[in-house]
Design an enzyme around this catalytic site. Structure first.
Site, PDB file in Angstrom:
ATOM      1  N   GLY A  74       0.836  -1.008   0.261  1.00 35.32           N
ATOM      2  CA  GLY A  74      -0.312  -0.017   0.081  1.00 35.32           C
ATOM      3  C   GLY A  74       0.679   1.233   0.402  1.00 35.32           C
ATOM      4  CE  LYS A 116     -14.407  -9.692 -19.852  1.00 32.49           C
ATOM      5  NZ  LYS A 116     -15.757  -9.330 -21.044  1.00 32.49           N
ATOM      6  CB  CYS A 132       5.233  -3.959   0.110  1.00 35.93           C
ATOM      7  SG  CYS A 132       6.260  -2.727  -0.115  1.00 35.93           S
ATOM      8  CE1 TYR A 133       0.999   0.828   5.367  1.00 37.48           C
ATOM      9  CE2 TYR A 133      -0.591  -1.113   5.728  1.00 37.48           C
ATOM     10  CZ  TYR A 133       0.031   0.462   6.106  1.00 37.48           C
ATOM     11  OH  TYR A 133      -0.926   0.931   6.992  1.00 37.48           O
ATOM     12  CG  ASP A 140     -18.107 -10.930 -18.800  1.00 39.93           C
ATOM     13  OD1 ASP A 140     -16.980 -11.712 -19.575  1.00 39.93           O
ATOM     14  OD2 ASP A 140     -17.794  -9.450 -19.016  1.00 39.93           O
ATOM     15  CD  GLU A 199       2.624  -8.602  -5.706  1.00 39.94           C
ATOM     16  OE1 GLU A 199       2.235  -6.960  -5.216  1.00 39.94           O
ATOM     17  OE2 GLU A 199       3.250  -9.250  -4.670  1.00 39.94           O
ATOM     18  CG  HIS A 244       5.067  -5.953  -4.035  1.00 44.74           C
ATOM     19  ND1 HIS A 244       4.631  -5.606  -3.841  1.00 44.74           N
ATOM     20  CD2 HIS A 244       5.796  -4.586  -4.088  1.00 44.74           C
ATOM     21  CE1 HIS A 244       4.323  -4.789  -3.282  1.00 44.74           C
ATOM     22  NE2 HIS A 244       5.705  -3.764  -3.145  1.00 44.74           N
TER      23      HIS A 244
END
Length: 516
Positions: A57, A372, A84-85, A232, A176, A174
Site C-alpha cells: 500500500g 475475465k 511490503c506495507y 460475461d 506477485e 513484491h
C-alpha cells in the site's frame, strides 16, 4: 456466490498490485478473494481462510491515519503473509519498529536468502542471489519479538522474516509481480507448504459447485438473464441454464448504444446456435432520452444502469412470477466499484455501482468471483463456441462511454462508422485475437484541418488498443504503424465530420481501458 473449502484471504491496503496477488494464487488452482484491510475479525473467522495475505500500500505505518487491520488476525493460528506495507504493519503491530529509510528501494534488487525453508524452500544461499522487485520508502529497523530475518537486500537488512513458532512470514519485496523472478515459488511455498492448501479449485469444480448453489437458491422460481452477447453474459446464461433449464428466460435490450449490426448479430447467434429462450427489447428512444444533456461519465453509467433494471423489471412482470435477475458481473467490476478509505471508486460499473438501491428482483451473479480469462475458460468448459468466448470485451453501457460528453444520435452515428473501420481492419490483418480490446473513441473537441483546398473544423477520433489478461492492468498495444495508418486514412475519408485520428498510448494504471 460459491463457497470454497479452501481459500486465501487478501486484505487490501491500497496497492496497485493487490489484484495480481489474487491472480497469482488462483493460477495455482487455489481460490483467493480480496477484502478491505479493515474487514472485522469476526467476519474473517466466519470466512475460515486457509491463509491471509496483507497487501502492499502507499501509506506509511507510522502515519496518523495509516490503514490498520485488526491485530487479532495474528492470534488466529492462521498463516499470514505480509507483503511490503503488510510486512511493515505486521512488525509495527507485533512490537517491531518501522522508520523512513535513508535509501529508498524502487525497482529491481538482489535478494540474499539466509534461511532455505518456509517460503524459501528449495532455494539457495549466497553466493546465489535472486532478482526481486522492491517499492518502498520505509524499512523495518527492529524486529518484533519472536521473529528472525530470512533474507536481506543491499538496503533492507530485513527483506524477509519469519516467526520462529507461529505461521507468520513477511517479505519486503513484491512476489506477485513478474520482475520478482522467484515470486511464484515464494507464493507456492506459502500456499502449499505453510497453509497446506491443495490445488483443487478448477473450472470443472466451479461449475459443479455453482450449479448446485443456483438450484438450491432458485428452487422452482423463474429467472431472467441480462443478455448482451458478450462473453460475461453468455457464460452466465449458459451456467444458469445448465442449473435450471427452462426456468430461465434471457432478455436482450438494445439500448441504442450498440455498434453497427451488433443487435442483429447477437440475436441471430443465440436463436440459431443455442437452446436459450431470448426476448429482445428495443429501448433506443428511452436511453437516448435519459442521456440527453448528460456529460458526466459517472452520471451516464448510473442512468444506463437504472434504465436496464427498469426494463428488466417491466419485462419480468410480463412473464408472470419472476424472482431473480442473473447478470454477468465479474470480479474486476466489483473491485473497481468499491470505495477505499472513503475515496471515490475508480468507476461505477453499470451492473454494480449503477444499480438502484431498491430492486424488485434478487440478483444471481455466478461470475462475481472470476476474472475475465477465468470466465473464458469456464465458457469453454461449458461447451460454448469460440466465436462467443473470444469476442473482444464490449462495455455494458455500450458506446455511451466511448463518447466523451453528451451522447446524441449524430455523435453515435460518427462513432459507429469509425468503430466499424477499426474492427474491420483489425480482423482483416489478423490483429483482432492478438489484442485484448481495440476500439474508437469520439472526443469532445474539434480541431482545424485541411481537406482539398478548404479549411475544416471537425471531430477527433482516438483509437484505443490494449493488451491484458483480466482488465485489472493493461498496456497499450504496439500495433503495426501501417495498420494504424490505414485506419486513420479510412476514417478521415469515409466518416463525414472527422478530420483527425490519434492513438492512445496510455497504460492501466494510471489510465483506465475505457475513457469514461
Amino acid at each position: 456466490m460459491a463457497t470454497h473449502t479452501e481459500k486465501i484471504l487478501i486484505l487490501d491496503f491500497g496497492s496497485q498490485t493487490t489484484q495480481l496477488i489474487a491472480r497469482r494464487i488462483r493460477e495455482q488452482k487455489v481460490y483467493s478473494e480480496i477484502h478491505p484491510y479493515n474487514l472485522p475479525l469476526e467476519k474473517i473467522k466466519t470466512l475460515k481462510p486457509s491463509g491471509i495475505v496483507l497487501s502492499g500500500g502507499p501509506a506509511s505505518v507510522y502515519d496518523e491515519d495509516a490503514p490498520i487491520s485488526d491485530p487479532g488476525i495474528f492470534e488466529l493460528d492462521i498463516p499470514v503473509l505480509g507483503i511490503c506495507y503488510g510486512a511493515q504493519l505486521m512488525m509495527q503491530q507485533l512490537g517491531g519498529r518501522v522508520e523512513k529509510a535513508e535509501k529508498r528501494e524502487f525497482g529491481k534488487a538482489e535478494l540474499s536468502i539466509e534461511y532455505t525453508g518456509g517460503i524459501f524452500a528449495g532455494m539457495e544461499t549466497p553466493p546465489i542471489h535472486y532478482q526481486v522487485w522492491m517499492s518502498h520508502g520505509d524499512r523495518i529497523e527492529e524486529l518484533a519479538p519472536g521473529f528472525e530475518a530470512t533474507a536481506s537486500s543491499p538496503h533492507s537488512p530485513y527483506a524477509a522474516l519469519r516467526h520462529r513458532e507461529k505461521p507468520l512470514v513477511a517479505v519486503q519485496f513484491h512476489p506477485e509481480v513478474a520482475h520478482t523472478l522467484i515470486g511464484t515459488d515464494v507464493l507456492r511455498n506459502f500456499i502449499f507448504g505453510i497453509c497446506g492448501c491443495t490445488p483443487s479449485w478448477t473450472m470443472h469444480s466451479f461449475i459443479d459447485t455453482t450449479v448446485e448453489e443456483i438450484r438450491r437458491k432458485v428452487g422452482d422460481d423463474r429467472v431472467i438473464c441480462a443478455l448482451s452477447g458478450g462473453v460475461d453474459s453468455s457464460v452466465t446464461a449458459a451456467l444458469v441454464h445448465r442449473a435450471i433449464g427452462d426456468q430461465l428466460t434471457c432478455i436482450y435490450v438494445n439500448n441504442g448504444l450498440m455498434r453497427t449490426g451488433e443487435s442483429e448479430s447477437v440475436l441471430r447467434f443465440f436463436r440459431q446456435k443455442t437452446s436459450l429462450k431470448v426476448i429482445d427489447v428495443d429501448a433506443t428512444d428511452y436511453f437516448l432520452d435519459q442521456l440527453k444533456g448528460v456529460a458526466d461519465p459517472e452520471e451516464k453509467r448510473k442512468r444506463i444502469g437504472y434504465g436496464f433494471i427498469k426494463i428488466f423489471e417491466e419485462e419480468a412482470k410480463k412473464l408472470g412470477e419472476v424472482k431473480y435477475l442473473a447478470q454477468g458481473t465479474l470480479y474486476p467490476d466489483v473491485i473497481e466499484s468499491v470505495e477505499f478509505r472513503g475515496k471515490a471508486p475508480i468507476k461505477s460499473h453499470h451492473n454494480v455501482g449503477g444499480l438502484p438501491e431498491r430492486m424488485q428482483l434478487d440478483l444471481i451473479e455466478p461470475l462475481r468471483e472470476l476474472f475475465k480469462d477465468e470466465v473464458r475458460e469456464l465458457g469453454l468448459e461449458l461447451g460454448l463456441p469460440e466465436e462467443a468466448i473470444y469476442r473482444q470485451p464490449f462495455p455494458g453501457p455500450g458506446l455511451g462511454i466511448r463518447i466523451m460528453g453528451e451522447v446524441t444520435a449524430e455523435r453515435l452515428n460518427i462513432l459507429r462508422q469509425a468503430d466499424v473501420i477499426v474492427l474491420d481492419e483489425f480482423k482483416k490483418e489478423g490483429w483482432y485475437r492478438k489484442v485484448w480490446q481495440s476500439f474508437a473513441v469520439l472526443l469532445p473537441i474539434q480541431t482545424v484541418g485541411v481537406m482539398g483546398d478548404g479549411r475544416t473544423y471537425e471531430h477527433v477520433i482516438a483509437i484505443r488498443c490494449v493488451d491484458s489478461k483480466d482488465a485489472m492492468t493493461a498496456d497499450w498495444s504496439r500495433v503495426d504503424y501501417d495498420l494504424l495508418g490505414r485506419i486513420s486514412n479510412r476514417i478521415i475519408n469515409e466518416v463525414r465530420g472527422v478530420n483527425r485520428v490519434v492513438y492512445d498510448i496510455s497504460s492501466k494504471p494510471p489510465s483506465t481501458i475505457e475513457w469514461e
